[in-house]
Design an enzyme around this catalytic site. Structure first.
Site, PDB file in Angstrom:
ATOM      1  N   LYS A 189       0.809  -1.117   0.120  1.00 55.06           N
ATOM      2  CA  LYS A 189       0.051  -0.090   0.071  1.00 55.06           C
ATOM      3  C   LYS A 189       0.822   1.324  -0.078  1.00 55.06           C
ATOM      4  CE  LYS A 189      -3.986   1.549   2.494  1.00 55.06           C
ATOM      5  NZ  LYS A 189      -4.910   1.751   3.621  1.00 55.06           N
ATOM      6  N   SER A 222      -9.960   1.712   2.797  1.00 47.28           N
ATOM      7  CA  SER A 222      -9.019   2.352   1.867  1.00 47.28           C
ATOM      8  C   SER A 222      -7.803   1.803   1.134  1.00 47.28           C
ATOM      9  CB  SER A 222      -8.116   3.327   2.526  1.00 47.28           C
ATOM     10  OG  SER A 222      -7.302   2.863   3.711  1.00 47.28           O
ATOM     11  N   SER A 244     -10.154  -0.672   6.874  1.00 48.32           N
ATOM     12  CA  SER A 244      -9.379  -0.526   5.492  1.00 48.32           C
ATOM     13  C   SER A 244      -8.707  -1.737   5.077  1.00 48.32           C
ATOM     14  CB  SER A 244      -8.432   0.521   5.412  1.00 48.32           C
ATOM     15  OG  SER A 244      -9.156   1.885   5.255  1.00 48.32           O
TER      16      SER A 244
HETATM   17  N1  GLN Z   1     -13.389   3.829   5.868  1.00 47.52           N
HETATM   18  C1  GLN Z   1     -13.020   3.960   7.048  1.00 47.52           C
HETATM   19  C2  GLN Z   1     -12.567   5.654   7.062  1.00 47.52           C
HETATM   20  O1  GLN Z   1     -12.878   6.241   6.224  1.00 47.52           O
HETATM   21  C3  GLN Z   1     -11.630   3.487   7.607  1.00 47.52           C
HETATM   22  C4  GLN Z   1     -10.405   3.808   6.891  1.00 47.52           C
HETATM   23  C5  GLN Z   1      -9.033   3.228   7.305  1.00 47.52           C
HETATM   24  O2  GLN Z   1      -9.301   1.894   8.016  1.00 47.52           O
HETATM   25  N2  GLN Z   1      -7.862   3.697   7.003  1.00 47.52           N
HETATM   26  O3  GLN Z   1     -12.126   6.074   8.134  1.00 47.52           O
END
Ligand code: GLN
Length: 501
Positions: free
Chosen positions: A83, A158, A182
């Site tokens: 990532k 994400s 994410s």
């Molecule tokens: N979808 C969640 C957010 O927008 C989780 C994001 C993440 O785990 N980095 O915060």
């Protein structure tokens, strides 16, 4: 030679390497070919590293050299994709943000140095929501990652690139990060396995911080076995991250749940979560089918109550932006990344942050600054922390009756690109099942639980009418007590065999 990338796993690759029927160069070439073929559509990669084949050649040479060093390198020549928010020395890392467009790292994240030590190689960096803020990669400054099962849908986020690249065989395995879901949500949208380890078991050194009390790095792969193996390599105490757990800490945590028998796991389900509304009926049916299969395989299923879990999402969306607002302060146009000149120092800040940070990142900085501001600190931030403790207490009690808790991973299958972009609340609701594990630090895994057929004309609910049907993967989430990743691997393997059987 043609390699069947679809069924390839780390252990199969290792076997083929040992037999001499495959080299790392051939394997990496196969992934590069697949990326060339598919990634125009998928957009999982931010960059394919120019030296991927060179790294593979060096690994092949090392294996042939018969040096004793090789014996301790369990991942020698195994390609990883990473990532874009974890740093690799000498390589760009940008968290899919314009503000870090030209940033080149001077050091390796701890997970990277551990993987390097085990012999792993790196083929590229993966697209994501900007600074990991989002659940669809629609917040990437470099375009959305598309779902391999249906290009009109998101891959999730994400870590959308991390999940999609593995699902479409552009990568054997990948790393993602998880602050509120994410790793798990995109893995479930793409039909692969994703692990969020216990907070502190994997070092965050070299991970670009989002919510520092919530962030954790974890693996994504096609099988539980691979995720387990990668976790074993990347975990451990690190002197560069003071929040990592010592062996002693881990031992003590495990002692607290020492009554667990891996052969006879008791699985908890949470009716108050399922009855909350807003969950796609096909997702509920899939979960119930999974529960029935577990039951008929002789697994004990028990209902447990988690009275405060209904507040998890609200707590997360207070605490996370608070931490985001403080973490993002480092991007001040002076220390890191890009700069857009203004007429004075304040002008530099305003222009740089206004132009080079995306809308969602700016929204969270503003929200976080608000909940931390004097007068509101007690009402929001402190209260959220109190509720965070109450949620942890609920889980402690529940784990007296069961060993692992089962929920869907997400309330819907992968949604259409653009469907939730105008409504942040709708987007945040997708995180309803995943944020709790981050708030209280426990480990959680998503396991593919089958497919649902969707009528292309509808937007998520299969109504059985005629029309073009597409198949979308679903996933279920298992959550275990602190430091009990072993429980997740055991139930994950069992569940996978049942689903396939
Ligand atoms: N979808 C969640 C957010 O927008 C989780 C994001 C993440 O785990 N980095 O915060």
């Amino acid at each position: 030679m043609t390699i069947d990338l679809k069924t390839l796993t780390i252990s199969k690759v290792r076997e083929m390497f040992a037999k001499g029927t495959l080299t790392s160069v051939e394997l990496v070439q196969a992934y590069l070919d697949q990326i060339n073929l598919k990634d125009k559509d998928i957009n999982a990669f931010r960059e394919v590293f120019g030296d991927a084949l060179e790294q593979a050649k060096a690994a092949d040479d090392l294996r042939k050299s018969n040096s004793t060093e090789v014996n301790s390198m369990s991942l020698l020549g195994i390609p990883f994709a990473i990532k874009d928010n974890m740093v690799i020395e000498g390589k760009r890392a940008g968290a899919s943000s314009k503000i870090l467009e030209n940033y080149i790292s001077a050091y390796d994240a701890t997970v990277i140095s551990k993987l390097k030590k085990a012999g792993a190689i790196f083929i590229g960096r993966l697209n994501m929501d900007e600074f990991a803020m989002g659940g669809s990669t629609e917040n990437s400054a470099y375009g959305v990652v598309k779902n391999p099962n249906d290009l009109s849908r998101v891959a999730g986020g994400s870590s959308g690139g991390s999940a999609a690249s593995v699902a479409v065989n552009e990568a054997l395995v990948s790393l993602g990060s998880d602050t509120g879901g994410s790793i798990r949500q995109p893995s479930s949208y793409c039909g692969v396995v994703g692990l969020k380890p216990t907070y502190g078991r994997v070092s965050r050194h070299g991970l670009m911080a989002m919510g520092s009390s919530l962030d954790v790095i974890g693996p994504i792969a096609k099988t539980v076995e691979e995720v387990e193996e990668i976790f074993n390599v990347i975990s451990g105490q690190d002197r560069y991250d003071a929040t990592t757990l010592s062996d002693e800490n881990v031992k003590n945590a495990i002692e607290k749940s020492s009554n667990i028998n891996l052969e006879k796991l008791r699985v908890g389900i949470v009716p108050e979560l399922m009855n909350m509304g807003g969950i796609n009926p096909d997702v509920l049916k899939n979960l119930n089918d999974g529960v029935e299969k577990l039951r008929s395989a002789g697994v004990e299923i028990k209902e447990v109550s988690l009275p405060h879990i209904k507040y998890s999402l609200a707590v997360y969306y207070v605490l996370m932006p608070a931490e985001v607002s403080s973490n993002m302060a480092r991007f001040d146009s002076i220390k890191y990344g890009g700069k857009v000149e203004g007429k004075d120092l304040l002008g530099d800040y305003l222009n740089t942050r206004g132009e080079l940070l995306g809308k969602e990142v700016r929204r969270r900085i503003i929200l976080g600054t608000y909940v931390l501001s004097s007068g509101y600190h007690d009402a929001y931030y402190n209260k959220a922390n109190i509720v965070r403790d109450l949620i942890a207490e609920d889980f402690k009690k529940a784990y007296e009756q069961v060993d692992v808790i089962l929920t869907p991973t997400a309330p819907s299958p992968a949604f259409k690109i653009g469907q939730n972009t105008s409504d942040p609340i709708q987007m945040y609701l997708e995180d309803i099942f995943t944020v709790t594990a981050n708030l209280i630090g426990i480990p959680a895994i998503t396991i593919p639980s089958g497919y649902i057929e969707i009528d292309e004309a509808s937007d998520g609910v299969s109504d059985g009418s005629l029309g073009e049907k597409i198949k979308l993967p679903l996933g279920v989430q298992f959550m275990a007590p602190l430091c009990r990743e072993d429980v997740l691997f055991a139930i994950g393997k069992k569940f996978t065999t049942m689903i396939k059987g």
